[in-house]
Design an enzyme around this catalytic site. Sequence first.
Site, PDB file in Angstrom:
ATOM      1  N   GLY A  49      12.171 -16.632 -16.888  1.00  0.00           N
ATOM      2  CA  GLY A  49      10.825 -16.118 -17.166  1.00  0.00           C
ATOM      3  C   GLY A  49      10.475 -14.956 -16.257  1.00  0.00           C
ATOM      4  N   GLN A  50       9.334 -14.307 -16.510  1.00  0.00           N
ATOM      5  CA  GLN A  50       8.963 -13.146 -15.688  1.00  0.00           C
ATOM      6  C   GLN A  50       8.854 -13.522 -14.208  1.00  0.00           C
ATOM      7  OE1 GLN A  50       5.007 -11.551 -16.493  1.00  0.00           O
ATOM      8  NE2 GLN A  50       4.021 -13.496 -16.047  1.00  0.00           N
ATOM      9  N   ASP A  51       8.299 -14.711 -13.918  1.00  0.00           N
ATOM     10  CA  ASP A  51       8.123 -15.082 -12.503  1.00  0.00           C
ATOM     11  C   ASP A  51       9.480 -15.318 -11.841  1.00  0.00           C
ATOM     12  OD1 ASP A  51       5.526 -15.062 -13.316  1.00  0.00           O
ATOM     13  OD2 ASP A  51       5.038 -17.072 -12.632  1.00  0.00           O
TER      14      ASP A  51
ATOM     15  N   TYR B  32      -0.589 -28.957 -22.572  1.00  0.00           N
ATOM     16  CA  TYR B  32       0.032 -28.209 -21.463  1.00  0.00           C
ATOM     17  C   TYR B  32      -0.775 -28.411 -20.176  1.00  0.00           C
ATOM     18  CZ  TYR B  32       1.074 -24.169 -18.503  1.00  0.00           C
ATOM     19  OH  TYR B  32       1.385 -23.360 -17.442  1.00  0.00           O
TER      20      TYR B  32
ATOM     21  N   SER C 239      -1.294 -24.489 -12.467  1.00  0.00           N
ATOM     22  CA  SER C 239      -1.879 -23.463 -13.338  1.00  0.00           C
ATOM     23  C   SER C 239      -3.397 -23.573 -13.421  1.00  0.00           C
ATOM     24  CB  SER C 239      -1.289 -23.660 -14.739  1.00  0.00           C
ATOM     25  OG  SER C 239      -2.097 -23.029 -15.703  1.00  0.00           O
TER      26      SER C 239
ATOM     27  N   GLY D 263      13.373 -22.226 -14.120  1.00  0.00           N
ATOM     28  CA  GLY D 263      12.572 -21.260 -14.881  1.00  0.00           C
ATOM     29  C   GLY D 263      12.962 -19.833 -14.511  1.00  0.00           C
TER      30      GLY D 263
ATOM     31  N   GLU E 172      -4.913 -23.275 -15.994  1.00  0.00           N
ATOM     32  CA  GLU E 172      -5.173 -23.996 -17.247  1.00  0.00           C
ATOM     33  C   GLU E 172      -5.648 -25.432 -16.933  1.00  0.00           C
ATOM     34  OE1 GLU E 172      -5.127 -22.693 -20.296  1.00  0.00           O
ATOM     35  OE2 GLU E 172      -5.167 -24.510 -21.521  1.00  0.00           O
TER      36      GLU E 172
ATOM     37  N   ARG F  85       6.551  -9.936 -19.491  1.00  0.00           N
ATOM     38  CA  ARG F  85       5.892 -11.087 -20.103  1.00  0.00           C
ATOM     39  C   ARG F  85       6.427 -11.311 -21.518  1.00  0.00           C
ATOM     40  NH1 ARG F  85       3.299 -15.839 -19.284  1.00  0.00           N
ATOM     41  NH2 ARG F  85       1.052 -15.619 -19.060  1.00  0.00           N
TER      42      ARG F  85
HETATM   43  O1  G4F Z   1      -2.026 -15.280 -23.098  1.00  0.00           O
HETATM   44  P1  G4F Z   1      -2.394 -16.648 -23.468  1.00  0.00           P
HETATM   45  O2  G4F Z   1      -1.541 -17.306 -24.481  1.00  0.00           O
HETATM   46  O3  G4F Z   1      -2.462 -17.447 -22.103  1.00  0.00           O
HETATM   47  P2  G4F Z   1      -3.145 -18.826 -21.644  1.00  0.00           P
HETATM   48  O4  G4F Z   1      -3.323 -19.765 -22.773  1.00  0.00           O
HETATM   49  O5  G4F Z   1      -4.371 -18.492 -20.862  1.00  0.00           O
HETATM   50  O6  G4F Z   1      -2.022 -19.426 -20.693  1.00  0.00           O
HETATM   51  C1  G4F Z   1      -1.331 -18.634 -19.745  1.00  0.00           C
HETATM   52  O7  G4F Z   1      -1.970 -18.701 -18.501  1.00  0.00           O
HETATM   53  C2  G4F Z   1      -1.971 -20.013 -17.882  1.00  0.00           C
HETATM   54  C3  G4F Z   1      -2.715 -19.888 -16.558  1.00  0.00           C
HETATM   55  O8  G4F Z   1      -4.098 -20.073 -16.809  1.00  0.00           O
HETATM   56  C4  G4F Z   1      -0.536 -20.475 -17.709  1.00  0.00           C
HETATM   57  F1  G4F Z   1      -0.524 -21.684 -17.105  1.00  0.00           F
HETATM   58  C5  G4F Z   1       0.134 -20.538 -19.054  1.00  0.00           C
HETATM   59  O9  G4F Z   1       1.496 -20.942 -18.910  1.00  0.00           O
HETATM   60  C6  G4F Z   1       0.102 -19.143 -19.663  1.00  0.00           C
HETATM   61  O10 G4F Z   1       0.848 -18.284 -18.826  1.00  0.00           O
HETATM   62  O11 G4F Z   1      -3.900 -16.701 -24.020  1.00  0.00           O
HETATM   63  C7  G4F Z   1      -4.977 -16.166 -23.296  1.00  0.00           C
HETATM   64  C8  G4F Z   1      -6.243 -16.210 -24.132  1.00  0.00           C
HETATM   65  C9  G4F Z   1      -6.517 -17.574 -24.779  1.00  0.00           C
HETATM   66  O12 G4F Z   1      -7.880 -17.874 -24.614  1.00  0.00           O
HETATM   67  C10 G4F Z   1      -6.238 -17.358 -26.249  1.00  0.00           C
HETATM   68  O13 G4F Z   1      -7.003 -18.192 -27.132  1.00  0.00           O
HETATM   69  O14 G4F Z   1      -6.099 -15.310 -25.221  1.00  0.00           O
HETATM   70  C11 G4F Z   1      -6.624 -15.908 -26.389  1.00  0.00           C
HETATM   71  N1  G4F Z   1      -6.040 -15.241 -27.552  1.00  0.00           N
HETATM   72  C12 G4F Z   1      -6.743 -14.571 -28.513  1.00  0.00           C
HETATM   73  N2  G4F Z   1      -5.912 -14.096 -29.453  1.00  0.00           N
HETATM   74  C13 G4F Z   1      -4.742 -15.196 -27.872  1.00  0.00           C
HETATM   75  C14 G4F Z   1      -4.655 -14.473 -29.073  1.00  0.00           C
HETATM   76  N3  G4F Z   1      -3.645 -15.688 -27.236  1.00  0.00           N
HETATM   77  C15 G4F Z   1      -2.436 -15.458 -27.800  1.00  0.00           C
HETATM   78  N4  G4F Z   1      -1.336 -15.922 -27.164  1.00  0.00           N
HETATM   79  N5  G4F Z   1      -2.298 -14.769 -28.995  1.00  0.00           N
HETATM   80  C16 G4F Z   1      -3.389 -14.246 -29.664  1.00  0.00           C
HETATM   81  O15 G4F Z   1      -3.250 -13.649 -30.728  1.00  0.00           O
END
Ligand code: G4F
Length: 327
Positions: A11-13, A151, A127, A8, A129, A186
């Site tokens: 990626g950023q990490d 995931y 994670s 990986g 998650e 990111r």
């Molecule tokens: O930035 P997200 O896509 O991150 P998510 O799903 O929390 O996952 C990230 O963090 C995890 C650690 O907890 C990692 F394991 C994983 O690989 C990744 O790095 O979404 C964050 C939140 C969600 O609740 C999503 O429903 O933002 C909400 N959201 C609202 N509008 C959105 C959007 N997410 C995305 N990507 N795009 C939107 O337009």
Amino acid sequence: MPRALITGITGQDGLYLSELLLREGYEVYGLIRGQNNPKADLVAREVPGVQLLTGDLTDLSSLLRALRVAQPDEVYNLGAVSFVAYSWEQAALTTEVTATGVLNILEAIRLHSGDDPSRIRFYQASSSEMFGKVQDVPQRESTLLWPRSPYGVAKVYGHYMTINYRESYGMHASSGILFNHESPRRGPEFVTRKVSMGVAAIKLGLRDKLTMGNLDARRDWGFAGDYVEAMWRMLQQPTASDFVVATGETHSVRELLECAFRVAGIDDWEQHIDQDKSFFRPAEVDLLIGDASRARTVLGWKPSVDFEGLVTMMVEADLRRLHDAQR
Ligand code: G4F
């Protein structure tokens, strides 16, 4: 000179961890997937000291080959299909890479290490998650896992397989349960970067609207540069273990938007937001907030960037990038 292999790496990490390890005097190898991977140039540009090896987490023999060349003291498994929303669309692929890939790399290390499976130290990128429908607030190492996405389920598999290899073979295998961590590096599919890029574009008059999903979800967002320090510290411990890495602060996506627009000097932020059902998920993780007391006590780790600092860093970086691109 210690040697490390990172999956990986693109990626950023992978980039932040490479910088840290190079600073610490490591020889760093990065595993990169596919023929002519376009991100190879990015790695060469950003962390020129890293040596790239081709391989894939779904291909055990390629992992064995990479271990033979790199001869690492430490392996960091950061490779995954990591975009949660995408994992519903490609659940089998996510399982193959994010779950079975962990088994493959653990098995490759065990086979490669011969009589002494503990001689290579292993880090698994678990994670927050995995907490999904959270059973404790805040979430800690002992909190029951209840994943809400393919995931998350795949990450739970990798997490327990890491613990199982530690307990079965005495491997020095640690799992970092990292809460969301972000940076100007990111990917644009994740919400923080989508917001920082969108707000910068609105500020410079390049667009007027940003289309979002669920604004009520809450996350514990930290800075990726801080979180790779915790990964490294885990592998410097005499015994392997699992750690939550988090800031202990939670904010909603709405608060993220408010803050990002404020940093850009835009008051009427709600005028610039549309919502679209296609950005909502079949099942949401509503609330994440981590308790990183164990990482603080055992690893001496603490975050150096808070929510406001993180959002400011990201919006300012995207403003600079867009501004430079226009010249
Ligand atoms: O930035 P997200 O896509 O991150 P998510 O799903 O929390 O996952 C990230 O963090 C995890 C650690 O907890 C990692 F394991 C994983 O690989 C990744 O790095 O979404 C964050 C939140 C969600 O609740 C999503 O429903 O933002 C909400 N959201 C609202 N509008 C959105 C959007 N997410 C995305 N990507 N795009 C939107 O337009």
